[in-house]
Design a protein around this motif. Structure first.
Motif, PDB file in Angstrom:
ATOM      1  N   LEU A   1      -3.301  -3.479 -12.538  1.00  0.00           N
ATOM      2  CA  LEU A   1      -3.519  -2.648 -11.316  1.00  0.00           C
ATOM      3  C   LEU A   1      -3.997  -1.275 -11.832  1.00  0.00           C
ATOM      4  CD1 LEU A   1       0.213  -2.717 -10.149  1.00  0.00           C
ATOM      5  CD2 LEU A   1      -1.871  -3.373  -8.887  1.00  0.00           C
ATOM      6  N   GLN A   2      -4.972  -0.961 -10.903  1.00  0.00           N
ATOM      7  CA  GLN A   2      -5.794   0.327 -10.791  1.00  0.00           C
ATOM      8  C   GLN A   2      -5.158   1.375  -9.965  1.00  0.00           C
ATOM      9  OE1 GLN A   2      -8.195   0.491 -13.132  1.00  0.00           O
ATOM     10  NE2 GLN A   2      -7.770  -1.680 -13.851  1.00  0.00           N
TER      11      GLN A   2
ATOM     12  N   LEU B   1      -3.869   1.484  -5.882  1.00  0.00           N
ATOM     13  CA  LEU B   1      -2.708   2.040  -5.529  1.00  0.00           C
ATOM     14  C   LEU B   1      -2.830   3.264  -4.674  1.00  0.00           C
ATOM     15  CD1 LEU B   1      -0.456   1.809  -8.650  1.00  0.00           C
ATOM     16  CD2 LEU B   1      -0.458   0.184  -6.972  1.00  0.00           C
ATOM     17  N   ARG B   2      -3.596   4.066  -4.862  1.00  0.00           N
ATOM     18  CA  ARG B   2      -4.020   5.122  -3.919  1.00  0.00           C
ATOM     19  C   ARG B   2      -4.220   4.755  -2.432  1.00  0.00           C
ATOM     20  NH1 ARG B   2      -8.106   8.111  -2.214  1.00  0.00           N
ATOM     21  NH2 ARG B   2      -9.516   6.847  -3.001  1.00  0.00           N
ATOM     22  N   ARG B   3      -5.127   3.746  -2.465  1.00  0.00           N
ATOM     23  CA  ARG B   3      -5.815   3.264  -1.039  1.00  0.00           C
ATOM     24  C   ARG B   3      -4.400   2.670  -0.485  1.00  0.00           C
ATOM     25  NH1 ARG B   3      -8.164   3.742   3.351  1.00  0.00           N
ATOM     26  NH2 ARG B   3      -9.162   1.763   4.112  1.00  0.00           N
ATOM     27  N   LEU B   4      -3.601   1.917  -1.057  1.00  0.00           N
ATOM     28  CA  LEU B   4      -2.491   1.379  -0.304  1.00  0.00           C
ATOM     29  C   LEU B   4      -1.575   2.566   0.357  1.00  0.00           C
ATOM     30  CD1 LEU B   4      -1.878  -1.512  -2.620  1.00  0.00           C
ATOM     31  CD2 LEU B   4      -2.555  -1.917  -0.150  1.00  0.00           C
ATOM     32  N   ARG B   5      -1.416   3.452  -0.682  1.00  0.00           N
ATOM     33  CA  ARG B   5      -0.568   4.415  -0.102  1.00  0.00           C
ATOM     34  C   ARG B   5      -1.306   5.387   1.097  1.00  0.00           C
ATOM     35  NH1 ARG B   5      -0.222   5.704  -5.985  1.00  0.00           N
ATOM     36  NH2 ARG B   5       1.684   4.811  -6.784  1.00  0.00           N
ATOM     37  N   GLN B   6      -2.470   5.500   0.941  1.00  0.00           N
ATOM     38  CA  GLN B   6      -3.233   6.185   2.048  1.00  0.00           C
ATOM     39  C   GLN B   6      -2.954   5.491   3.458  1.00  0.00           C
ATOM     40  OE1 GLN B   6      -7.275   6.167   0.880  1.00  0.00           O
ATOM     41  NE2 GLN B   6      -6.947   8.352   0.176  1.00  0.00           N
ATOM     42  N   LEU B   7      -2.887   4.201   3.482  1.00  0.00           N
ATOM     43  CA  LEU B   7      -2.541   3.343   4.416  1.00  0.00           C
ATOM     44  C   LEU B   7      -1.273   3.282   4.862  1.00  0.00           C
ATOM     45  CD1 LEU B   7      -5.202   0.100   4.011  1.00  0.00           C
ATOM     46  CD2 LEU B   7      -5.454   2.092   5.503  1.00  0.00           C
ATOM     47  N   GLY B   8      -0.173   4.004   4.041  1.00  0.00           N
ATOM     48  CA  GLY B   8       1.200   3.984   4.456  1.00  0.00           C
ATOM     49  C   GLY B   8       2.118   2.974   3.760  1.00  0.00           C
ATOM     50  N   ALA B   9       1.556   2.460   2.864  1.00  0.00           N
ATOM     51  CA  ALA B   9       2.491   1.436   2.068  1.00  0.00           C
ATOM     52  C   ALA B   9       3.493   2.104   1.103  1.00  0.00           C
ATOM     53  CB  ALA B   9       1.619   0.573   1.464  1.00  0.00           C
TER      54      ALA B   9
ATOM     55  N   GLY C   1       5.055   0.214   7.830  1.00  0.00           N
ATOM     56  CA  GLY C   1       6.461  -0.200   8.161  1.00  0.00           C
ATOM     57  C   GLY C   1       6.924  -1.264   6.965  1.00  0.00           C
ATOM     58  N   CYS C   2       6.231  -1.439   5.906  1.00  0.00           N
ATOM     59  CA  CYS C   2       6.466  -2.397   5.053  1.00  0.00           C
ATOM     60  C   CYS C   2       6.716  -1.924   3.687  1.00  0.00           C
ATOM     61  CB  CYS C   2       5.425  -3.360   5.147  1.00  0.00           C
ATOM     62  SG  CYS C   2       5.333  -4.720   3.858  1.00  0.00           S
TER      63      CYS C   2
ATOM     64  N   ILE D   1       3.346  -9.300  -3.522  1.00  0.00           N
ATOM     65  CA  ILE D   1       2.215 -10.048  -3.858  1.00  0.00           C
ATOM     66  C   ILE D   1       1.943  -9.864  -5.260  1.00  0.00           C
ATOM     67  CG2 ILE D   1       1.163  -9.174  -1.746  1.00  0.00           C
ATOM     68  CD1 ILE D   1      -0.277  -7.049  -3.154  1.00  0.00           C
ATOM     69  N   GLY D   2       1.266 -10.697  -5.845  1.00  0.00           N
ATOM     70  CA  GLY D   2       0.649 -10.613  -7.289  1.00  0.00           C
ATOM     71  C   GLY D   2      -0.246  -9.277  -7.424  1.00  0.00           C
ATOM     72  N   SER D   3      -0.630  -8.732  -8.796  1.00  0.00           N
ATOM     73  CA  SER D   3      -1.542  -7.607  -8.837  1.00  0.00           C
ATOM     74  C   SER D   3      -2.654  -7.912  -8.627  1.00  0.00           C
ATOM     75  CB  SER D   3      -1.093  -7.208 -10.312  1.00  0.00           C
ATOM     76  OG  SER D   3      -1.524  -8.049 -11.076  1.00  0.00           O
ATOM     77  N   ASP D   4      -3.114  -9.321  -8.608  1.00  0.00           N
ATOM     78  CA  ASP D   4      -4.505  -9.768  -8.303  1.00  0.00           C
ATOM     79  C   ASP D   4      -4.922  -9.600  -6.885  1.00  0.00           C
ATOM     80  OD1 ASP D   4      -2.595 -11.865  -7.876  1.00  0.00           O
ATOM     81  OD2 ASP D   4      -4.119 -13.229  -7.687  1.00  0.00           O
ATOM     82  N   LEU D   5      -3.725  -9.488  -5.860  1.00  0.00           N
ATOM     83  CA  LEU D   5      -4.406  -9.255  -4.552  1.00  0.00           C
ATOM     84  C   LEU D   5      -4.207  -7.750  -4.252  1.00  0.00           C
ATOM     85  CD1 LEU D   5      -2.288 -12.053  -3.076  1.00  0.00           C
ATOM     86  CD2 LEU D   5      -4.535 -12.071  -3.573  1.00  0.00           C
ATOM     87  N   ALA D   6      -3.751  -6.755  -4.877  1.00  0.00           N
ATOM     88  CA  ALA D   6      -3.661  -5.385  -4.454  1.00  0.00           C
ATOM     89  C   ALA D   6      -4.981  -4.726  -3.996  1.00  0.00           C
ATOM     90  CB  ALA D   6      -3.314  -4.488  -5.847  1.00  0.00           C
ATOM     91  N   ALA D   7      -6.127  -5.368  -4.552  1.00  0.00           N
ATOM     92  CA  ALA D   7      -7.329  -4.785  -4.034  1.00  0.00           C
ATOM     93  C   ALA D   7      -7.710  -5.360  -2.494  1.00  0.00           C
ATOM     94  CB  ALA D   7      -8.637  -4.811  -5.115  1.00  0.00           C
ATOM     95  N   GLN D   8      -7.245  -6.292  -2.367  1.00  0.00           N
ATOM     96  CA  GLN D   8      -7.652  -7.037  -1.146  1.00  0.00           C
ATOM     97  C   GLN D   8      -6.822  -6.693   0.088  1.00  0.00           C
ATOM     98  OE1 GLN D   8      -7.620 -11.374  -1.524  1.00  0.00           O
ATOM     99  NE2 GLN D   8      -8.292 -11.169  -3.612  1.00  0.00           N
ATOM    100  N   VAL D   9      -5.432  -6.398  -0.118  1.00  0.00           N
ATOM    101  CA  VAL D   9      -4.606  -5.873   1.055  1.00  0.00           C
ATOM    102  C   VAL D   9      -5.168  -5.125   2.083  1.00  0.00           C
ATOM    103  CG1 VAL D   9      -2.323  -4.923   1.741  1.00  0.00           C
ATOM    104  CG2 VAL D   9      -2.758  -6.461  -0.311  1.00  0.00           C
ATOM    105  N   PRO D  10      -5.792  -3.881   1.472  1.00  0.00           N
ATOM    106  CA  PRO D  10      -6.537  -3.086   2.684  1.00  0.00           C
ATOM    107  C   PRO D  10      -7.416  -3.599   3.479  1.00  0.00           C
ATOM    108  CG  PRO D  10      -6.461  -2.081   0.769  1.00  0.00           C
ATOM    109  CD  PRO D  10      -6.102  -3.405   0.343  1.00  0.00           C
ATOM    110  N   ARG D  11      -8.119  -4.898   3.154  1.00  0.00           N
ATOM    111  CA  ARG D  11      -8.907  -5.643   4.124  1.00  0.00           C
ATOM    112  C   ARG D  11      -8.122  -6.574   4.911  1.00  0.00           C
ATOM    113  NH1 ARG D  11     -11.717  -5.547  -1.047  1.00  0.00           N
ATOM    114  NH2 ARG D  11     -11.427  -7.820  -1.143  1.00  0.00           N
ATOM    115  N   TRP D  12      -6.901  -6.837   4.842  1.00  0.00           N
ATOM    116  CA  TRP D  12      -6.271  -7.888   5.565  1.00  0.00           C
ATOM    117  C   TRP D  12      -6.037  -7.543   7.043  1.00  0.00           C
ATOM    118  CZ3 TRP D  12      -1.617  -9.857   2.158  1.00  0.00           C
ATOM    119  CH2 TRP D  12      -2.266 -10.262   0.861  1.00  0.00           C
TER     120      TRP D  12
END
Length: 215
Positions: free
Chosen positions: A146-147, A151-159, A133-134, A113-124
């Motif tokens: 990137l903030q 990144l912290r939120r994505l890691r919390q979800l297991g990314a 698993g990704c 993904i592009g960095s513009d989508l990083a904040a959106q991914v947790p809502r997908w």
């Protein structure tokens, strides 16, 4: 500093070759798309791309044309490790990943993904199910820093996060749609755009640049 990717839940994943998966609206493809695809080929042994039909976007051109434009770009790059895989296209990332695992069971998917989508991914849809698993590869885009909280939120979800050290030109499809700029679109796409040009890129008032002026 590039964060250290987390271990994936599937121990066997480490033994599988990665395949970079990059879906894009391609509305239209720009030099930025080309630079990213070529950059991914420097980082991964195989790259698959497709024209996406994002339910959150209003597309200027129909999917068939966007797919043809992206296919022309793939053909122009001319690397056998890069392929247009339109069958991966789905409004939902979890479906795309499932299709990729079925298509290449011997490979480990890396979703780009592009960095513009990083904040959106947790809502997908289903993010908490498919992120663990990704491998999630993030390509920095100019103007979208990137903030650490993202990144912290994505890691919390297991990314498992990989921040790609790529230099991508400051071009965006949205900018081309807003103000036609043929110089932002690879010249190899111009023959197709001369037949089907919903963007007005090659109209008489927006002439195609000469090859010598292309970046």
């Amino acid at each position: 500093m590039t964060p250290t990717p987390r271990l994936l839940s599937d121990p066997a994943a480490a033994d599988r070759l990665p395949i970079a998966l990059f879906g894009t609206s391609a509305d239209p493809p720009t030099h930025g798309h080309r630079a990213l695809l070529e950059g991914l080929l420097q980082l991964y042994p195989r790259v698959a791309t497709w024209a996406s039909d994002n339910p959150l976007k209003q597309h200027k051109a129909p999917l068939e044309l966007r797919m043809a434009l992206l296919g022309a770009l793939v053909e122009a790059i001319g690397d056998p490790r890069l392929s247009l895989e339109q069958s991966l296209s789905s409004p939902w990332t979890m479906e795309t990943l499932a299709r990729a695992r079925q298509r290449w069971p011997q490979c480990q998917p890396v979703f780009v993904i592009g960095s513009d989508l990083a904040a959106q991914v947790p809502r997908w849809r289903g993010a908490a199910q498919w992120l663990p698993g990704c491998r999630l590869a993030i390509a920095p885009r100019q103007g979208w820093l990137l903030q650490e909280e993202e990144l912290r939120r994505l890691r919390q979800l297991g990314a498992g996060i990989e921040i790609l050290r790529l230099q991508i030109p400051a071009t965006a499809s949205s900018g081309v749609r807003a103000a036609p700029a043929p110089e932002q679109v690879p010249a190899e796409l111009h023959p197709l755009l001369r037949r089907h040009d919903p963007y007005g890129l090659l109209s008489p008032g927006c002439a195609s640049p000469s090859p010598s002026s292309m970046p």
